[in-house]
Write a protein that holds these residues in place. Sequence first.
Motif, short mmCIF file in Angstrom:
data_model
loop_
_atom_site.label_atom_id
_atom_site.label_comp_id
_atom_site.label_asym_id
_atom_site.label_seq_id
_atom_site.Cartn_x
_atom_site.Cartn_y
_atom_site.Cartn_z
N ASP A 28 0.74 -1.11 0.04
CA ASP A 28 -0.02 -0.03 0.20
C ASP A 28 0.47 0.86 -0.15
OD1 ASP A 28 0.99 0.21 2.95
OD2 ASP A 28 -0.91 -0.11 3.34
N THR A 29 1.97 1.58 0.31
CA THR A 29 3.57 2.27 0.22
C THR A 29 4.63 2.31 -1.01
OG1 THR A 29 2.49 2.81 2.61
CG2 THR A 29 4.98 3.50 1.45
N PHE A 30 4.52 2.61 -1.68
CA PHE A 30 5.44 2.95 -2.90
C PHE A 30 6.80 3.93 -2.69
CE2 PHE A 30 0.96 1.16 -4.24
CZ PHE A 30 1.61 -0.27 -4.47
N LEU A 31 7.26 3.80 -3.18
CA LEU A 31 8.81 4.12 -3.34
C LEU A 31 8.76 5.32 -4.55
CD1 LEU A 31 11.42 5.20 -2.39
CD2 LEU A 31 12.73 3.28 -3.33
N ALA A 32 8.71 6.22 -4.47
CA ALA A 32 8.95 7.20 -5.91
C ALA A 32 10.92 7.90 -5.90
CB ALA A 32 7.63 8.31 -5.71
N LEU A 33 11.11 7.84 -7.01
CA LEU A 33 12.42 8.82 -7.10
C LEU A 33 12.55 9.68 -7.43
CD1 LEU A 33 14.56 5.52 -7.58
CD2 LEU A 33 14.16 6.48 -5.25
N CYS A 34 13.01 10.64 -6.70
CA CYS A 34 12.83 12.53 -7.48
C CYS A 34 14.32 12.88 -7.74
CB CYS A 34 12.25 13.43 -6.40
SG CYS A 34 10.30 12.81 -5.72
N GLY A 35 13.92 13.78 -9.21
CA GLY A 35 15.39 13.95 -9.81
C GLY A 35 15.78 14.83 -8.94
N HIS A 36 15.51 15.59 -8.00
CA HIS A 36 16.15 16.72 -7.04
C HIS A 36 15.69 16.66 -5.78
CE1 HIS A 36 16.10 18.92 -11.45
NE2 HIS A 36 14.91 18.28 -11.49
N THR A 37 16.35 17.98 -5.10
CA THR A 37 16.07 17.91 -3.90
C THR A 37 14.78 18.07 -3.33
OG1 THR A 37 16.92 20.70 -3.63
CG2 THR A 37 18.62 18.51 -2.93
N HIS A 38 13.95 19.03 -3.70
CA HIS A 38 12.31 19.41 -3.93
C HIS A 38 11.21 19.14 -4.63
CE1 HIS A 38 14.85 23.42 -5.63
NE2 HIS A 38 13.66 23.43 -5.63
N LEU A 39 10.40 19.66 -5.31
CA LEU A 39 9.28 19.65 -5.74
C LEU A 39 9.44 21.11 -6.63
CD1 LEU A 39 6.46 16.82 -4.93
CD2 LEU A 39 8.78 16.53 -6.11
N PHE A 40 8.55 21.10 -8.16
CA PHE A 40 8.69 22.45 -7.92
C PHE A 40 7.28 21.98 -9.24
CE2 PHE A 40 13.06 21.32 -9.45
CZ PHE A 40 12.75 20.65 -10.47
N PRO A 41 6.87 23.09 -9.90
CA PRO A 41 6.43 22.62 -11.61
C PRO A 41 6.99 22.13 -12.08
CG PRO A 41 5.44 24.57 -10.37
CD PRO A 41 6.44 24.59 -9.33
N GLY A 42 6.79 20.96 -12.87
CA GLY A 42 7.83 19.65 -14.18
C GLY A 42 9.09 19.70 -13.28
N ALA A 43 9.04 19.18 -12.26
CA ALA A 43 9.43 18.32 -11.66
C ALA A 43 9.26 16.89 -11.66
CB ALA A 43 9.43 18.10 -9.99
N ARG A 44 9.96 15.50 -11.42
CA ARG A 44 9.39 14.23 -12.14
C ARG A 44 9.41 13.39 -10.54
NH1 ARG A 44 8.41 13.94 -17.60
NH2 ARG A 44 8.33 15.93 -18.35
N CYS A 45 8.90 12.60 -10.42
CA CYS A 45 9.14 11.47 -9.48
C CYS A 45 9.09 10.50 -10.23
CB CYS A 45 8.56 11.61 -7.85
SG CYS A 45 9.19 14.05 -7.38
N ARG A 46 9.24 8.96 -9.91
CA ARG A 46 9.36 7.84 -10.26
C ARG A 46 8.59 6.63 -9.74
NH1 ARG A 46 14.84 8.37 -12.47
NH2 ARG A 46 14.56 6.53 -11.01
N VAL A 47 7.70 6.65 -9.21
CA VAL A 47 7.07 5.85 -8.89
C VAL A 47 6.95 4.15 -9.24
CG1 VAL A 47 4.66 4.81 -8.15
CG2 VAL A 47 4.94 7.55 -8.47
N ARG A 48 8.01 3.76 -7.77
CA ARG A 48 8.15 2.24 -7.90
C ARG A 48 7.45 1.22 -8.16
NH1 ARG A 48 15.09 1.71 -7.73
NH2 ARG A 48 15.25 2.87 -9.48
N GLY A 49 7.49 -0.61 -8.37
CA GLY A 49 7.15 -1.32 -7.40
C GLY A 49 4.73 -1.85 -7.89
N LEU A 50 4.41 -0.27 -8.11
CA LEU A 50 2.82 -0.31 -9.07
C LEU A 50 2.81 -1.81 -9.25
CD1 LEU A 50 2.69 3.12 -10.48
CD2 LEU A 50 2.20 2.24 -7.73
N PRO A 51 1.63 -2.02 -9.38
CA PRO A 51 1.21 -3.76 -9.71
C PRO A 51 0.68 -3.78 -11.03
CG PRO A 51 -0.83 -2.97 -8.06
CD PRO A 51 0.56 -2.49 -7.93
N ASP A 52 0.31 -2.57 -11.74
CA ASP A 52 -0.19 -2.39 -13.03
C ASP A 52 0.26 -1.12 -13.34
OD1 ASP A 52 -1.17 -2.45 -15.81
OD2 ASP A 52 -3.29 -2.19 -14.70
N PRO A 53 1.62 -0.36 -13.71
CA PRO A 53 2.01 0.73 -14.08
C PRO A 53 1.25 1.46 -15.64
CG PRO A 53 4.27 -0.86 -13.78
CD PRO A 53 2.76 -1.93 -13.73
N HIS A 54 0.38 0.01 -16.10
CA HIS A 54 0.55 0.92 -17.03
C HIS A 54 -1.31 1.81 -17.30
CE1 HIS A 54 -1.00 1.31 -22.00
NE2 HIS A 54 -2.72 0.60 -21.51
N GLY A 55 -2.29 0.75 -16.13
CA GLY A 55 -3.49 1.26 -15.32
C GLY A 55 -3.27 1.99 -15.10
#
Length: 113
Positions: free
Chosen positions: A12-39
């Motif tokens: 019920d909790t997933f790891l998300a790797l963020c490309g910067h030290t903080h969030l801002f418009p345009g920042a990206r985070c990759r969520v890992r381990g989702l059972p159905d990434p496409h869905g």
Amino acid sequence: MTSSPTPGDEPDTFLALCGHTHLFPGARCRVRGLPDPHGFAADPSPVDLVLRFSDDVVTDAELRADGPAGPVLTVPAYTTGAGTPLDGRRWLVREFVRTGDEVELVIGARASD
């Protein structure tokens, strides 16, 4: 960093790797381990996340997709690795992009409270 599921249950909790030290418009985070990434990319559902920023700071977050503003990522206050305190914020998620077995969140504007 995902919780340990019991047989037949999904984490019920997933790891998300963020490309910067903080969030801002345009920042990206990759969520890992989702059972159905496409869905999930096509129709995001509410999930709890553990964000790991580029300076290895880790904090919990919540992604909720059922509000009138659309998907919102809520991040509590935290301190960057350099010692900069950041207030808790709510961010609109502008886009969900499937990248292999991960889903990349593209951060949009700050959400109103």
